[in-house]
Scaffold this active site. Structure first.
Site, PDB file in Angstrom:
ATOM      1  N   GLY A   1      43.981  44.090  55.864  1.00 37.96           N
ATOM      2  CA  GLY A   1      45.097  44.864  56.096  1.00 37.96           C
ATOM      3  C   GLY A   1      45.480  44.972  57.900  1.00 37.96           C
TER       4      GLY A   1
ATOM      5  N   LEU B   1      46.809  39.514  49.405  1.00 37.41           N
ATOM      6  CA  LEU B   1      46.882  39.945  50.708  1.00 37.41           C
ATOM      7  C   LEU B   1      45.405  39.775  51.373  1.00 37.41           C
ATOM      8  CD1 LEU B   1      48.100  40.606  53.363  1.00 37.41           C
ATOM      9  CD2 LEU B   1      47.621  42.909  53.032  1.00 37.41           C
ATOM     10  N   ASP B   2      45.050  38.652  52.280  1.00 37.77           N
ATOM     11  CA  ASP B   2      44.003  38.751  52.969  1.00 37.77           C
ATOM     12  C   ASP B   2      42.746  38.289  51.884  1.00 37.77           C
ATOM     13  OD1 ASP B   2      45.306  39.358  55.127  1.00 37.77           O
ATOM     14  OD2 ASP B   2      44.481  41.323  55.456  1.00 37.77           O
ATOM     15  N   GLN B   3      43.169  37.587  50.879  1.00 30.65           N
ATOM     16  CA  GLN B   3      41.860  37.250  49.741  1.00 30.65           C
ATOM     17  C   GLN B   3      41.941  35.841  49.780  1.00 30.65           C
ATOM     18  OE1 GLN B   3      40.790  39.800  47.254  1.00 30.65           O
ATOM     19  NE2 GLN B   3      40.951  41.168  49.050  1.00 30.65           N
TER      20      GLN B   3
END
Lengths: 278, 278, 278, 278
Positions: A195, A221-223
């Site tokens: 994040g 997100l960011d995965q």
């Protein structure tokens, strides 16, 4: 670079290497390099073969289909300059590095355009002779802004989108338009500090190492599947700003490396992870 | 090692270095090394000074009190072999490494005993001539087990407890008994993969780097001040077990380094973080 | 950046820190940071002090002279954009990176011009709005070529010369014109692979790690004081060309880091070595 | 570990992978992993194949001989505990680490004995229940000392000799007795600092990184094929002794890693270099 690259992944079973190399041998071709990996937990086979010359064709691919499991993914390709569009916001370090590498042929890509929600990077990009499209957010809704951005992207029919510190989050719909085709640089050693403001988070936690992660963008997100990561040591004298400054070099290197791996056809995506044949 | 070490931390204000070094100079003593740091966000001053010889005393310390802010922490000490008790479970790598370093004087400590909830490590420890206390959990409650463990610890009045892959979690009460005196090795690059099975978590996430973190134990699990961290690269060929195996070397090195930093009086703890003068 | 930096090195003796900080305190100034080091083998003292504000002057410097040993080197300075001239040959990676950092203020310098014995880099440099001087060797003797190069350099009165993969060797006379002012990047982990074709040498030796070294140029080839070094792993799959390609990123990072350390006034040169206060 | 490992190297030609995997497939066996490399400069092929089960035999090997070039080296083996003899002098770090790993099964070896020209390490070794042979040099000539050492070695018929900081140099004759079977750890980043006192040399040169190198011993001092290398950063505060101390951890890790690679049958030696399939 007068070689063909054969990428195969499929459920594992006996005789795969034999059956594939038999076909290559039947064409009297030389194997320059061959890398395989079996994910034994998933029982899945991956193979990347570099073959001398340029003679393999649709018929060969059909012969492969005949000897491989039905679920096989087969890609027969070459390394060549792929069209790429970069999205950025205000920070020049990743973008500038990619523009330099593009200019000097260090990356097999052709940067077609840069799109940004700000004007900060315009003169840099244009000094390299590359079109710069400023799409300000202004009063636009997220959807409308993204739609305008996508209109510019589509003009260039890129194979890959590179988010070089693009500080906006794509909608799931946008991500689905470019499956496994969007490469992001995240300014932390994921999954630490997912994040916003990862350097501030790292400073607050008092870590002794910071990092950066390049990954494919998925709807989470960011995965997305991680392509490359690297780190550098820090210590108590680093403010959050110092960490951000030191981190810029890591971000730059990690993104360039990830993009190179992808463009050189070294990366398989499989179940939220990557297989990278370096 | 015939030196004294002066450790001071206090709210920052003008003239601190001058006032401290004036006192040292008034004793006609030589400063071997001097390290300072001001946390400007917190307005806090840290200083570690190594002074030639062994002549400073309570009177000197009182003179320091007179010129420093009321809130100053002052520690006048020497590097010498500190009594240490190690807790472990089944894994030998960190423990064995510390026993070797203890034997060969690589760490300024004196390992008094090893306590474990299992017997696996008994012969290793006893081959080094060090007492081994087996405290099985069996039917004991967590509190009763911890109380028995603590009884053994107290026999040795250690300055530091080292958790060398001790796979049980101390109660808040136990932690409060040894404030800033318990050093743990966590088998991940914190704050990534807090809690159990970090290598399995790392495998599942598909990271390209794994790490280890040594930190002081506080009442919040895996949240204590970080002393040292390190990492190694991994790739898709690593199973979770391979990561654990590769990680053992990192854990071993990071714990030994953190303990050395603490025993050499190089570590300040301040607000959940450390200042480490390497 | 409204700070002054005080750099002192001199033979060590008691009371140095006290006497220096006393003077600072007498001006009612705040010390932002203070780093000292005593080379006990050489009995030499080094100190770098960052002082709040901008009020110190020649009178203060004279007061320092009065309390320090006669042999003391005293430098009272600020961090500001220093004029720099870069010399390069054909390779763009180090040069391009420095131009980017220069443009975005990541380095406290002002790149005045680039001089090269080839034309390859001209358009890159000029796209950044910086003068490019092509000084071909042609039929010129080494001395005549160097004299022409130096004529261009002198137009810009640079504080530092940066050799960003400049593939020619300066004469001793040229080096003496810019004592401790010429920063080079060597494409090996010195002292391994001194001289020409270090990557070919590294390949021939079968090393598993390659590196780069930034150092001040002295009259002895590749023997000057080392400022910064870094390395990356390689393996048997790397040809000499692959090593050169991988090494370019290390060279780029190491040169930028070394230049930053020098421009931030963090580097002392003492007897063929450096003291670097990071 | 119920697998067989097939190691082949030979002049490269078309169809090698096909012909080899055809034979494996004809036995209805599964390939667990397969790694190949072609040294295109030398036109030489290397392949390491892990095959499920234990059924391959001399007949299979003969079939391989029939389809491979005459010059092919073929090794069909399994990973199992190999007899090893260690030679050491006074330093415990590498030796102690190997003894620990041996005890806990981290290395597929069986350390049969330790031989030293000093008594310093005797109690350490014997605490692990391993024979220690002290062969003092005294008035013995180099040849006589070496002959006595070799008499002890021969009692154990080791597959590998490990020089764990053995500070004597083997004669060419001794080296020829154990071709490609002697593994040394050198306390520098070779080829920097060949020969004696590498840490003192590194200190004198003012390097910012130090390293260690594990290599096979050949008749040329410190010139044998490199198996593994690693480095750590140092700075101006390190004395030569500090570098030696910091370097011990690197030496320990590099030697253990190199030995593991060799014992896991991952290392080919070819023309003074190694091919390492990690």
């Amino acid at each position: 670079m007068n070689n063909q690259i054969l990428l195969i992944d499929c459920p594992d079973r006996k005789g795969l290497v034999y059956n594939i190399t038999k076909l290559v041998y039947s064409r009297d071709l030389n194997i320059i390099s061959n890398q395989e990996f079996v994910d034994t937990a998933a029982n899945h086979f991956f193979m990347r073969t570099v073959i001398d010359g340029n003679s393999l064709d649709a018929e060969f691919k059909q012969q492969l289909v005949d000897v491989l499991p039905d679920e096989a993914n087969i890609r027969l390709t070459v390394i060549k300059k792929r069209p790429v569009v970069i999205l950025a916001t205000k920070e020049p370090h990743c973008l500038g590095d990619l523009l330099l590498r593009n200019t000097y042929g260090e990356l097999p890509c052709d940067i077609k355009a840069v799109i940004s929600n700000h004007t900060h990077l315009q003169s840099l990009v244009e000094s390299f002779g590359i079109p710069y499209h400023h799409v300000p957010v202004g009063v636009l809704s997220r959807e409308d802004h993204e739609r305008k951005v996508d209109q510019f992207i589509r003009k260039y029919t890129p194979e890959y989108l590179v988010l070089a510190k693009y500080m906006r989050i794509f909608s799931p719909k946008m991500v689905r338009n470019y499956p496994n085709r969007i490469i992001n640089i995240h300014h932390s050693f994921l999954p630490a500090f997912i994040g916003a403001s990862p350097y501030q988070q790292a400073y607050n936690r008092g870590v002794k190492i910071i990092g950066a992660t390049s990954h494919f963008v998925t709807e989470k997100l960011d995965q997305g599947p991680i392509i490359s990561q690297d780190v550098i040591p820090v210590n108590h004298t680093y403010t959050a700003e110092d960490m951000a400054s030191a981190g810029r070099d890591v971000e730059t290197n990690v993104l360039a490396k990830a993009l190179k791996l992808v463009l050189e056809e070294r990366v398989f995506i499989f179940e939220d992870k990557t297989v990278v044949f370096e």
